[in-house]
Design an enzyme around this catalytic site. Structure first.
Site, PDB file in Angstrom:
ATOM      1  N   ASP A  99     -24.521  33.866 -13.259  1.00 17.17           N
ATOM      2  CA  ASP A  99     -25.204  32.577 -13.189  1.00 17.17           C
ATOM      3  C   ASP A  99     -24.187  31.555 -12.705  1.00 17.17           C
ATOM      4  O   ASP A  99     -23.236  31.229 -13.419  1.00 17.17           O
ATOM      5  CB  ASP A  99     -25.717  32.223 -14.594  1.00 17.17           C
ATOM      6  CG  ASP A  99     -26.857  31.230 -14.575  1.00 17.17           C
ATOM      7  OD1 ASP A  99     -26.804  30.296 -13.761  1.00 17.17           O
ATOM      8  OD2 ASP A  99     -27.787  31.377 -15.393  1.00 17.17           O
ATOM      9  N   ASP A 201     -27.845  27.861 -10.430  1.00 23.63           N
ATOM     10  CA  ASP A 201     -28.424  26.856 -11.318  1.00 23.63           C
ATOM     11  C   ASP A 201     -28.811  25.589 -10.548  1.00 23.63           C
ATOM     12  O   ASP A 201     -28.051  25.117  -9.691  1.00 23.63           O
ATOM     13  CB  ASP A 201     -27.371  26.518 -12.391  1.00 23.63           C
ATOM     14  CG  ASP A 201     -27.929  25.691 -13.528  1.00 23.63           C
ATOM     15  OD1 ASP A 201     -28.833  26.177 -14.218  1.00 23.63           O
ATOM     16  OD2 ASP A 201     -27.441  24.557 -13.739  1.00 23.63           O
ATOM     17  N   GLU A 264     -32.445  28.597  -8.527  1.00 20.09           N
ATOM     18  CA  GLU A 264     -33.332  27.964  -9.510  1.00 20.09           C
ATOM     19  C   GLU A 264     -33.836  26.661  -8.906  1.00 20.09           C
ATOM     20  O   GLU A 264     -33.059  25.733  -8.671  1.00 20.09           O
ATOM     21  CB  GLU A 264     -32.609  27.668 -10.826  1.00 20.09           C
ATOM     22  CG  GLU A 264     -33.584  27.137 -11.871  1.00 20.09           C
ATOM     23  CD  GLU A 264     -32.969  26.251 -12.953  1.00 20.09           C
ATOM     24  OE1 GLU A 264     -33.617  26.072 -13.991  1.00 20.09           O
ATOM     25  OE2 GLU A 264     -31.857  25.731 -12.754  1.00 20.09           O
ATOM     26  N   HIS A 326     -35.058  31.101 -20.206  1.00 23.87           N
ATOM     27  CA  HIS A 326     -34.429  30.515 -21.393  1.00 23.87           C
ATOM     28  C   HIS A 326     -34.730  29.025 -21.542  1.00 23.87           C
ATOM     29  O   HIS A 326     -34.194  28.384 -22.439  1.00 23.87           O
ATOM     30  CB  HIS A 326     -32.914  30.725 -21.309  1.00 23.87           C
ATOM     31  CG  HIS A 326     -32.316  30.035 -20.124  1.00 23.87           C
ATOM     32  ND1 HIS A 326     -32.607  30.402 -18.826  1.00 23.87           N
ATOM     33  CD2 HIS A 326     -31.488  28.979 -20.023  1.00 23.87           C
ATOM     34  CE1 HIS A 326     -31.971  29.606 -17.990  1.00 23.87           C
ATOM     35  NE2 HIS A 326     -31.279  28.724 -18.689  1.00 23.87           N
ATOM     36  N   ASP A 327     -35.535  28.475 -20.637  1.00 22.67           N
ATOM     37  CA  ASP A 327     -35.862  27.043 -20.699  1.00 22.67           C
ATOM     38  C   ASP A 327     -37.329  26.766 -21.033  1.00 22.67           C
ATOM     39  O   ASP A 327     -37.668  25.610 -21.304  1.00 22.67           O
ATOM     40  CB  ASP A 327     -35.570  26.383 -19.338  1.00 22.67           C
ATOM     41  CG  ASP A 327     -34.092  26.400 -18.969  1.00 22.67           C
ATOM     42  OD1 ASP A 327     -33.254  26.288 -19.880  1.00 22.67           O
ATOM     43  OD2 ASP A 327     -33.786  26.526 -17.765  1.00 22.67           O
TER      44      ASP A 327
HETATM   45  C1  GLC Z   1     -30.826  24.841 -15.615  1.00 26.91           C
HETATM   46  C2  GLC Z   1     -30.644  25.814 -16.744  1.00 26.91           C
HETATM   47  C3  GLC Z   1     -30.722  25.072 -18.030  1.00 26.91           C
HETATM   48  C4  GLC Z   1     -29.607  24.057 -18.053  1.00 26.91           C
HETATM   49  C5  GLC Z   1     -29.673  23.142 -16.847  1.00 26.91           C
HETATM   50  C6  GLC Z   1     -28.422  22.359 -16.673  1.00 26.91           C
HETATM   51  O1  GLC Z   1     -32.093  24.293 -15.593  1.00 26.91           O
HETATM   52  O2  GLC Z   1     -31.599  26.836 -16.648  1.00 26.91           O
HETATM   53  O3  GLC Z   1     -30.650  25.926 -19.134  1.00 26.91           O
HETATM   54  O4  GLC Z   1     -29.680  23.293 -19.226  1.00 26.91           O
HETATM   55  O5  GLC Z   1     -29.836  23.876 -15.666  1.00 26.91           O
HETATM   56  O6  GLC Z   1     -27.382  23.194 -16.248  1.00 26.91           O
END
Ligand code: GLC
Length: 523
Positions: A99, A201, A264, A326-327
Site C-alpha cells: 500500500d 492511496d 484508490e 477497511h474504510d
Molecule cells: C485512504 C485510506 C484510509 C486513510 C486515508 C488517508 O482513504 O484507505 O484508510 O485514512 O486514505 O491516508
C-alpha cells in the site's frame, strides 16, 4: 494470456495487518502472522494479497501516516520478516501488493521535520505551505476529509500547511520534481525487493489546483453529513496533472514487468475511468471501482450500474469490483447475512478483477465499539455520524480458541462477539458456510475462463433477479441472482436449458424458481 497480465484473472484479498494474525502477543497482527496464514488463504483460493501499510508510522491513522517508506514498523516486524513473507507467498503462487501512501507523509517523517524547521529550508517546498489571509484565517476554505479546516497553523515558522486528512498527515507537494523523484524511488525500492504491485492511496487527491482557490460551497449540505462535504472538492482533488504522475508510476511498473498498480479513487465513473490513462500515456491498471460499496441493493439498479460502467470503460481498460474495505461498512452489515452470500456470488462472477476484504469470506459483520475503546481518528474528529472505521477493522476470527486464534493477548480492537460461531475453522468444516461458498466460487473462477476473462452480457430476468452470461470462446455460463427476499421465477434462456447448477448461494437446486436470497451459476 501472457503472465504479465496475471492481475486480470486474479482475485485480490485485502489484509488489514493489525487485525489479521498476531504472533508476538502484543494484540496487534504482524507479518509473521500473515505468513502463518498463507496456507489458509491458499486453501480459500486467493491469488494475490494486498496488505494495508506496514511501514514505520506513529499510527495517527494506523499506518496511513508513513514516517519511512522503505522500512517496516517494528510492530509488524522487520525487513527480514517481510522478505520471508514475500518468499513464502511466492512459493505458494500468491502475489503480494503493498500500500503506497504518496499523497502525504507522517508529520514525523524527516522530510516534514526539515520542511517545518524554517521558511527557507530546502525542503520547505516539499509540502504545501501558505501565508495566512490578512485576518489570520487559513489560505482557503478547504476542509479535511476527516473534518475541520485542512490547514494547520505552524506557530514557529508563521505559515499554514495543508493536510487533506489529519494534521499529522501533511500533504506532499507533487508539483515539486524532487518530491516526485523521491517517491518514485520508493516504488523502485519495493519492486527491486520483488513486490508484485501497489495499491495507491488516495490517488485522486495527489495534485491540487496550482492557485489553491476556494472550493465551491455545497449549498445542499445539512448537519449530520460529513464535514468535508460542506464544499465540493473541485480544486483540491482530481486535477489534470495527476494523470502525468500516474503515468510516471506506470512506466516504472512496466519497466519491472508483470506488476500491477491499483488506484484508490472515489469519483463518479466518468472521471474514474480517466485514471486508466490513454494509449499514449497509460495510467494505473485498475482504478478501484467502489460502486458496489455504495450502491442501492436492488436488481434493476445494479444492472444499470454494471451496464454503465461496462460502457464507460476505455477500449483496453480492464474492469474491477470491490465489495468492502477497511474504510467502509461491511457487506454483511449493509445487505444482511443471507444477501451477503448473493453479494459474494456477484463480486466473484462479474467481469473484472475482484478485491475481497478479509473476513467477508466468513460473513463478518461490523463490530460495535464501546466509546472508551474507539481508536479511529476519523470517529474522534467527526463523531456520531457513522464515519468511524473501527467496526470494520475488528480482528479476524480463525477458530474457537481464546481471542479467536487471533492473538494470545487482548486484541487492539474487540472481536466481533459472534466469533465463537463465526470463524474460519468452523466454517471450513461446514459445507453450507459462507467460507465454503467463497472457496467454491474462487475454484470456479480458476476453472472457467468464462468467469475469469470472459465477456459480460446481461440477460433479461425481471423482478428482483439479476442475470447475466459470461462467455469465453465456447465456454458459456449463466449467472442468476435473487436480490430480494421473496421467491422469484426465472425463464431460463433456451441456450442454457441443458445447463446444470455449478454453484448455488444457498444450496438450492431449481434455477427456474429462486428462493429468497438464492443465486446460481449454471454451466
Ligand atoms: C485512504 C485510506 C484510509 C486513510 C486515508 C488517508 O482513504 O484507505 O484508510 O485514512 O486514505 O491516508
Amino acid at each position: 494470456m501472457t503472465d504479465s497480465e496475471w492481475w486480470k484473472s486474479a482475485v485480490i484479498y485485502q489484509i488489514y495487518p493489525r487485525s489479521f494474525q498476531d504472533t508476538n502477543g502484543d494484540g496487534i497482527g504482524d507479518l509473521k502472522g500473515i505468513e502463518r496464514r498463507l496456507d489458509d488463504l491458499k486453501a480459500l483460493g486467493v491469488d494475490a494479497i494486498w496488505i494495508s501499510p506496514i511501514f514505520p508510522s506513529p499510527m495517527a491513522d494506523f499506518g496511513y501516516d508513513v514516517a519511512d517508506y522503505c522500512g517496516i514498523d517494528p510492530r509488524f516486524g522487520t525487513l527480514a520478516d517481510f522478505d520471508a513473507l514475500l518468499a513464502a507467498a511466492h512459493a505458494r503462487g500468491i502475489r503480494l501488493l503493498l500500500d503506497l501512501v504518496p499523497n502525504h507523509t507522517s508529520d514525523q517523517h524527516p522530510w516534514f521535520q526539515e520542511s517545518r524547521s524554517a521558511q527557507d529550508d530546502p525542503r520547505r517546498d516539499w509540502y504545501i505551505w501558505r501565508d495566512a489571509r490578512p485576518d489570520g484565517s487559513p489560505p482557503n476554505n478547504w476542509i479535511s476529509d476527516f473534518g475541520g479546516s485542512a490547514w494547520e497553523w505552524d506557530e514557529a515558522t508563521g505559515q499554514y500547511y495543508y493536510h487533506a486528512f489529519l494534521k499529522e498527515q501533511p500533504d506532499l507537494n507533487w508539483r515539486n520534481p524532487a518530491v516526485r523523484s523521491a517517491m518514485l524511488d520508493v516504488l523502485r525500492f519495493w519492486f527491486e525487493r520483488g513486490v508484485d504491485g501497489f495499491r495507491i492511496d488516495v490517488l485522486w487527491h495527489m495534485v491540487k489546483h496550482v492557485d489553491l482557490p476556494d472550493n465551491p460551497v455545497n449549498l445542499d449540505w445539512t448537519p449530520g453529513q460529513p464535514d468535508y462535504t460542506r464544499v465540493h472538492q473541485l480544486h483540491s482533488t482530481d486535477q489534470p496533472e495527476v494523470h502525468g504522475i500516474a503515468g510516471e508510476m506506470r512506466a516504472i511498473a512496466d519497466h519491472y514487468g508483470a506488476r500491477v498498480l491499483i488506484g484508490e479513487i472515489y469519483l463518479p465513473v466518468p472521471q474514474l475511468v480517466g485514471y486508466y490513462g490513454t494509449a499514449e500515456q497509460p495510467g494505473v491498471h485498475l482504478p478501484f471501482n467502489f460502486q458496489l460499496i455504495g450502491a442501492a441493493w436492488n436488481a434493476p439498479g445494479l444492472a444499470k450500474m454494471i451496464a454503465e460502467y461496462e460502457a464507460a470503460l476505455p477500449a483496453d481498460g480492464w474492469p474491477n469490483w470491490v465489495l468492502g474495505n477497511h474504510d467502509r461498512p461491511r457487506i454483511a452489515t449493509r445487505v444482511g447475512a443471507e444477501q451477503a452470500r448473493v453479494a459474494m456470488m456477484l463480486l466473484l462472477t462479474l467481469r473484472g478483477t475482484p478485491t475481497l476484504y478479509y473476513g467477508d469470506e466468513i460473513g463478518m459483520e461490523d463490530g460495535e465499539i464501546p466509546a472508551h475503546l474507539v481508536q479511529d481518528p476519523r470517529e474522534i474528529r467527526d463523531p456520531g455520524i457513522g464515519l468511524g472505521r473501527d467496526p470494520v477493522r475488528t480482528p479476524m476470527a480463525w477458530d474457537e480458541s481464546p481471542n479467536a486464534g487471533f492473538s494470545p493477548a487482548d486484541p487492539w480492537l474487540p472481536l466481533h462477539p459472534d466469533w465463537i460461531a463465526r470463524n474460519v475453522e468452523a466454517q471450513r468444516g461446514d459445507p453450507a458456510s459462507m467460507w465454503r461458498l467463497t472457496q467454491k466460487l474462487l475454484f470456479l473462477r480458476h476453472e472457467h475462463r468464462a468467469l475469469a476473462l470472459g465477456d459480460y452480457h446481461p440477460v433479461d430476468a425481471g423482478g428482483d433477479l439479476l442475470a447475466f452470461e459470461r462467455r469465453y470462446e465456447h465456454d458459456r455460463l449463466l449467472v442468476v441472482l435473487n436480490l430480494g427476499d421473496t421467491p422469484q421465477g426465472f425463464a431460463i434462456p433456451e441456450w442454457a436449458e441443458d445447463f446444470t447448477v455449478l454453484a448455488s448461494a444457498r444450496g438450492g437446486h431449481d434455477p427456474a424458481l429462486l428462493s429468497p436470497n438464492e443465486g446460481y451459476i449454471l454451466g
